[in-house]
Design an enzyme around this catalytic site. Structure first.
Site, PDB file in Angstrom:
ATOM      1  CE1 TYR A 115      26.470  49.592  49.477  1.00 14.99           C
ATOM      2  CE2 TYR A 115      26.638  49.869  51.897  1.00 14.99           C
ATOM      3  CZ  TYR A 115      26.469  49.072  50.892  1.00 14.99           C
ATOM      4  OH  TYR A 115      25.981  47.801  51.124  1.00 14.99           O
TER       5      TYR A 115
ATOM      6  CD  GLU B 147      23.390  50.703  46.912  1.00  9.62           C
ATOM      7  OE1 GLU B 147      23.464  51.841  47.448  1.00  9.62           O
ATOM      8  OE2 GLU B 147      22.750  49.833  47.094  1.00  9.62           O
TER       9      GLU B 147
ATOM     10  CG  ASP C 184      32.711  32.662  30.237  1.00  4.79           C
ATOM     11  OD1 ASP C 184      34.005  33.238  30.663  1.00  4.79           O
ATOM     12  OD2 ASP C 184      32.126  32.067  31.274  1.00  4.79           O
TER      13      ASP C 184
ATOM     14  CB  THR D 282      37.059  35.698  35.960  1.00  6.16           C
ATOM     15  OG1 THR D 282      37.809  34.946  35.237  1.00  6.16           O
ATOM     16  CG2 THR D 282      35.744  35.033  36.233  1.00  6.16           C
TER      17      THR D 282
ATOM     18  CE  LYS E 110      38.574  31.232  36.096  1.00  9.19           C
ATOM     19  NZ  LYS E 110      37.253  32.154  36.139  1.00  9.19           N
TER      20      LYS E 110
ATOM     21  NE  ARG F 101      38.160  34.374  43.808  1.00 10.45           N
ATOM     22  CZ  ARG F 101      38.994  33.440  43.289  1.00 10.45           C
ATOM     23  NH1 ARG F 101      40.220  33.360  43.195  1.00 10.45           N
ATOM     24  NH2 ARG F 101      38.535  32.231  42.561  1.00 10.45           N
TER      25      ARG F 101
HETATM   26  N1  DSN Z   1      35.995  27.516  38.807  1.00  9.37           N
HETATM   27  C1  DSN Z   1      36.604  27.992  37.389  1.00  9.37           C
HETATM   28  C2  DSN Z   1      37.644  27.026  37.073  1.00  9.37           C
HETATM   29  O1  DSN Z   1      38.466  26.760  37.778  1.00  9.37           O
HETATM   30  O2  DSN Z   1      37.581  27.017  35.705  1.00  9.37           O
HETATM   31  C3  DSN Z   1      35.520  28.441  36.325  1.00  9.37           C
HETATM   32  O3  DSN Z   1      34.721  29.441  37.019  1.00  9.37           O
END
Ligand code: DSN
Length: 475
Positions: free
Chosen positions: A46, A48, A230, A256, A259, A265
């Protein structure tokens, strides 16, 4: 002690990932090094707070992990501040909105049906429930999808009366060149001036062309709004130099990490020099919005995995990887076009392809295409297309991309193979159409899937896919 049931399910998923070709553009294969971080002892802690300012003891090592992740992100993307704690993209985006706006204030974002994201102000997202959200679309759509009818009703009425503009038609290729840009900046500017948003989102989940951040920056500066990029879909391309960076043009960047960036993730929020110039307290506001505003303890195993992914993304091989993703997408797009399909934007400049099946098939065939292609071993997703003629539940397009296949080492020849398989499957489903009667749709699709399971051509194509993927192990 072994949990046989879960181990068996994980083995099944591993088999699925190995035996098919993953074409969902937001998915990828994280490296073994990244996955090892996720299963490390860091998951037990933990912590925080932020490095050197934690609520619990025993955080010296965790501090070093988090500082390392921050420093690597700053260097890779050229930003002065980064928060690596958001659990994933949606909380990261909500944290930014919380940092910049008070509840009820106005934000602008691209509508989900037009290729934006839920967290850019959709009416079912916290970003649209607790904040006043104004949504814009692409050229040839009505361009405004309003959450707040009072604020922009006059504008909406005016726009819905606009005639369709065939000269800017999306998905009607007249030659081999790409449509330059699918956004109508004049309309977005007009909307921004009318609604005076405090922040504007620029970022997409189903858009195949490069984003021209400088054009958005002009609009945001004119109305004195924060511009937030984003870049979740394209972060790996930006890191590898295969897409222009938003950093010089925007105040804040979210992404994120799982990707094209190929990490675990997770997510990050960055403040740019431009952002700090506009508001020197931005980083403090963002830190507070993440913790304690929205989250508790960070996932330190995830932070370590992000640090490792950032290290990998800074290596020369990653540059090659990012460029190969785009090269592969372009070849695959060309193959699909020569097979008679219509692509939104008439091609791709990124990792992503959006096929408008309404031009070659009956409307609402996205779900049929997704399911038939899945049976042939190609995983992608149904998606709305600009000016969607049916609905988000039965959309008329499919969205696909090359990041995961490229991670496996697939190249131009393999893209041509994938294109051929797709065309064969999509030709097979041409005689089908979505029932008009909504009650009958579920049953009809079930029987369609059963029919496709028995289809000899699909079985043969699936065998061909399996024979190819054996040559490309997953990490
Ligand atoms: N779910 C993602 C996508 O597939 O583009 C976006 O958050």
């Amino acid at each position: 002690m072994k949990d046989k049931k879960i181990l068996e399910l994980i083995a099944q998923e591993e088999k699925r990932q190995k035996q098919g070709i993953e074409l969902i553009p937001s998915e990828n294969y994280a490296s073994t090094a990244v996955r090892n971080c996720l299963s490390s002892v860091l998951t037990n802690k933990y912590s925080e707070g932020y490095p050197k300012k934690r609520y619990y003891g025993g955080n010296d090592v965790v501090d070093d992990v988090e500082i390392l992740a921050q420093e690597r992100a700053k260097k890779l993307f050229g930003v002065p501040f980064v928060n690596v704690q958001p659990y994933s993209g949606s909380p990261a985006n909500l944290a930014v909105v919380m940092a910049l706006l008070k509840p009820g204030e106005t934000l602008m974002g691209q509508a989900l049906v037009a290729g934006g994201h839920l967290t850019h102000g959709h009416k079912v997202s916290a970003t649209g429930i607790f904040f006043k959200s104004v949504q814009y679309g692409l050229k040839k759509t009505t361009n405004v999808i309003a959450n707040d009818s009072e604020v922009i009703s006059s504008h909406l009425k005016q726009l819905t009366r606009l005639p369709r503009r065939p000269d800017t038609a999306v998905g009607t290729p007249r030659n081999d060149s790409l449509v330059a840009d699918l956004f109508d900046y004049n309309e977005i500017r007009k909307l921004a001036k009318e609604c005076r948003p405090k922040m504007i989102w620029v970022g997409t989940t189903a858009y195949p062309l490069q984003l021209h951040y400088e054009k958005w920056a002009k609009i945001a500066d004119e109305v004195d709004a924060y511009l937030v990029a984003d870049m979740a879909h394209i972060a790996g391309l930006v890191a590898g130099g295969a897409h222009p960076s938003p950093v010089p043009h925007v105040h804040v960047v979210t992404t994120t990490t799982h990707k094209t960036l190929r990490g675990p993730r997770g997510a990050m929020i960055m403040v740019t020099d431009k952002g700090l110039k506009k508001n020197p307290e931005l980083f403090d506001k963002i830190n507070k919005a993440v913790f304690p505003g929205l989250q508790g303890g960070p996932h330190d195993n995830q932070t370590a995995a992000i640090a490792t992914a950032l290290y990998e993304a800074s290596q020369p091989e990653f540059k090659k990887y990012a460029h190969q993703i785009v090269k592969n997408a372009k070849i695959l797009a060309a193959e699909l076009k020569s097979g008679g399909l219509t692509l939104v934007g008439n091609g791709t400049e990124t990792h992503l392809i959006l096929v408008d099946l309404s031009k070659s098939h009956e409307p609402g065939m996205g779900v049929f295409a997704e399911k038939a292609l899945d049976l042939a071993g190609l995983t992608l997703n149904k998606n709305t297309v600009p000016d969607e003629p049916v609905s988000p539940f039965y959309p008329s397009g499919i969205r696909l991309g090359t990041p995961a296949a490229t991670t496996r080492g697939m190249k131009e020849k393999d893209m041509k193979f994938i294109g051929r398989v797709m065309i064969e499957v999509l030709n097979l489903i041409k005689p089908y159409s979505l029932p008009q009667d909504k009650e009958k749709r579920g049953e009809y699709i079930k029987s369609f899937v059963n029919e496709m399971k028995e289809n000899k051509s699909i079985k043969k194509l699936h065998t061909e896919v399996i024979n190819l993927v054996i040559k490309f192990p997953i990490p």
